[in-house]
Structure formats: structure tokens, C-alpha cells
Design a protein around this motif. Structure first.
Motif: not given
Length: 349
Positions: A226, A230, A234, A237, A255, A257-258, A260-263, A297
Motif C-alpha cells: 500500500e 500510494a 503521488k 499525480s 489498485y 487511482w481515479d 480522488s481515491e485508490i481502490s 473503478k
């Protein structure tokens, strides 16, 4: 071919134009599960498995999932040899446009030697002096008329095994003609990519965990998974605030990243025959989902299904992968697929 349930009018895009490696290879099953050492000699045997390279794999699956109404145009080169002729024929049989699959009369068709451990994991070694070497910016630029034809309605795909200049040219054309731009890069390339600014021309970055770790200058054992995900997100982005990032982690899942969040999506459990090519199948599912109007997602779920189906075949292109095969997998799993994915693959009366 049983493609996804998508009326042509519902397609967000009409074509995919991609550049990358086109080639073949062989599989060698090693005796013993321990990791092959630098100076080790290990016994094993060749397997009856067909191997293909990234551009061919992704192009085949995208066409299989989206059907006759979606145009797929691979750009690449093969050698003037029997392997190259066979690959071109297979691409044509799958419905791919081969106008921009050229022949290099001086170099051989790209070849990969894939080694597998008894647990079905493994790696590969790929020739670096093949016909793919002659895929340059000029060769890609010759396909500009296709970018004009599908302006604002196309997907661009830039994947490894051809020189970087060819991929840069494809992404430049894609940017000029407002395509949705998809790319992947090897671990070896990642540092250069981060310093080149090329990520500003990528909408969807598809990589694996090792490639994500390379973006941080570490290996996958230095941090928790994780933390690697992340940290890589970063990094990417920071260069492109709108980029979508997909990071696969083999049998552990993926994983995404869309913006706004990581799913996180666990891998769907299926009988595994070979994992080779699963990451490319995953990328194909993401692309097909985006063409069908899915959110990133939601497309991740279709990608998970596509990747799972691919590992049930010994070959890196599972020629039986289609909507019916994906539907069978959903029936054997309790994962709560979103309604749009269920509708894309459900059986019709």
C-alpha cells in the motif's frame, strides 16, 4: 465472437490505435520453486504454449471484447520470417487492421523466452535486436490519417518493446487529435519517464507493482504494498493531476487511482494455468470498459474479469476469452460486480 453487450451508438470511442511489440516466444518450465540464481544452471523443459507480445495481446482482447463495430489498428513491425507471417495472419483472423504492421527484411521477429516456476509464476527475456527496433517516429507518423479519421473518438495505446521515440510520436499524435491516451512502461524506463514530462500526455497509466516501486527508486520488498502504491500515485499525480493509474499485483489483485481515491480489487479466484500475459489482459479490460462508458473503478472490475479469464489458458492470448467466458466466471464468484459490468456480460435470452 461473443463481444460485450454494447450498442455501437453507446461507444464513447470508435477505434484504438496502438504501437508496441509484435512477436512470439517459447515457455520453459523450471524444476524447483526457488528463484533462479545469477550463475545457476537449472533443468526443465519446454511447454506447448503460444506466446505473444504486448501490443498483439492487448489489441486482440480489445477487439474480442468490443466486436466488429470497434476498429483496432496496431502499429509495429515483424521480420520477413515464418513467425512474422504467422502473427500477421492471426491478427487478420482476429479482425485487426494490419495496414501498419510492416516487415523488416533485415531483422527477425521479436522473440521472448519465458521461464516459469512450478507455481506458475515467472518472468521473461526479450530480444533487443528485432524488427521492432525499426519502428521509429516516422513509421508511426505515417498513420496520421487514422488519427485524423478518429479525432476525438479514439483510444491511443503506447506500450513497450519498440523504441521510445515511436511511443512519444504516437502520444503526440494522440494529444493533437484529442484521443484518450493509455500507456505502460517497463521498470527500466520508469526513471526516465518521470524526468521526461511524458506523463502529461497520458490519461491512463497501466503498470505493475514492480514498475510502481521503480518509480520510487526502490524494490517491492522495501515497503508495504500500500505504501508503494500510494507513493507511486503521488509521483505520477504530481506530474499530471488528471492521470488515472492502474497498478496490478498478480494474484493479490489490483489498485486503481481515479483522481480522488485508490481502490483495491482482489483477484478473482479461478483455476490458474499460466499468469503470462495477465497484466496485458487486465489493461484490455480497462480499455474496453472505458469505451463502454464505465467509470475507471467500474472498468477495473471488467479488467479483473479479463485478467482472471486469461490465466485459465496456457497461452498468452486466450482465444476463447469473450463475454460468455467472463459471464461464467461471475457465476462462480460472489464478488458484487457493478450493474453496468453485469449488463455488459450477462447472457441474453
Amino acid at each position: 465472437m461473443n463481444s460485450l453487450h454494447i450498442p455501437k451508438a453507446a461507444f464513447l470511442y470508435d477505434a484504438m490505435i496502438g504501437v508496441g511489440g509484435i512477436g512470439s516466444g517459447s515457455f520453459f518450465l523450471l524444476n524447483g520453486d526457488h528463484t533462479l540464481g545469477r550463475e545457476e544452471s537449472r533443468s526443465g523443459h519446454f511447454l506447448d504454449k503460444d506466446d505473444y507480445c504486448k501490443l498483439h495481446i492487448i489489441s486482440h482482447y480489445v477487439k474480442a471484447l468490443l466486436g466488429v463495430d470497434f476498429t483496432v489498428i496496431p502499429i509495429g513491425k515483424v521480420g520477413n520470417d515464418e513467425v512474422g507471417k504467422k502473427l500477421r495472419n492471426e491478427m487478420e483472423e482476429a479482425g485487426l487492421v494490419t495496414e501498419y504492421v510492416g516487415t523488416d527484411n533485415e531483422r527477425h521477429t521479436l522473440f521472448s523466452f519465458c521461464f516459469l516456476y512450478p507455481d506458475k509464476s515467472g518472468g521473461n527475456m526479450t530480444t533487443d535486436d528485432s524488427a521492432c527496433l525499426s519502428v521509429n517516429a516516422g513509421f508511426v507518423a505515417a498513420a496520421e490519417k487514422e488519427f485524423i479519421k478518429f479525432a476525438k473518438r479514439g483510444i491511443a495505446l503506447a506500450v513497450p518493446e519498440v523504441p521510445m521515440e515511436a511511443r512519444i510520436e504516437l502520444l503526440a499524435l494522440a494529444t493533437k487529435y484529442e484521443f484518450f491516451r493509455v500507456a505502460s512502461f517497463t521498470s527500466e524506463e520508469m526513471n526516465g519517464i518521470l524526468t521526461s514530462g511524458l506523463l502529461t500526455k497520458v490519461d491512463l497509466l497501466c503498470i505493475n507493482l514492480d514498475e510502481a516501486a521503480s518509480a520510487l527508486g526502490i524494490n517491492i520488498y522495501d515497503l508495504e504494498v500500500e505504501e508503494i502504491v500510494a507513493g507511486a500515485v503521488k509521483q505520477f499525480s504530481a506530474q499530471n493531476s488528471g492521470i488515472v493509474v492502474s497498478i496490478t499485483h498478480g494474484k493479490e489483485g489490483s489498485y486503481l487511482w481515479d483522481g480522488s481515491e485508490i481502490s483495491y480489487l482482489p483477484a478473482i479466484k479461478v483455476p490458474v494455468v499460466s499468469t503470462a500475459g495477465a497484466g496485458d489482459a487486465f489493461t484490455s479490460g480497462l480499455i474496453a470498459g472505458i469505451v463502454a462508458g464505465c467509470s475507471p473503478k467500474q472498468a477495473q472490475q471488467l479488467a479483473g474479469l479479463t485478467g482472471s479469464s486469461s490465466v485459465t489458458s496456457p497461452h498468452t492470448i486466450h482465444k476463447g476469452l469473450d463475454r460468455i467466458e467472463l459471464s461464467k466466471i461471475t457465476k462462480n464468484n460472489n464478488y458484487p460486480f457493478s450493474k453496468i459490468i453485469a449488463n455488459l456480460i450477462e447472457e441474453q435470452p
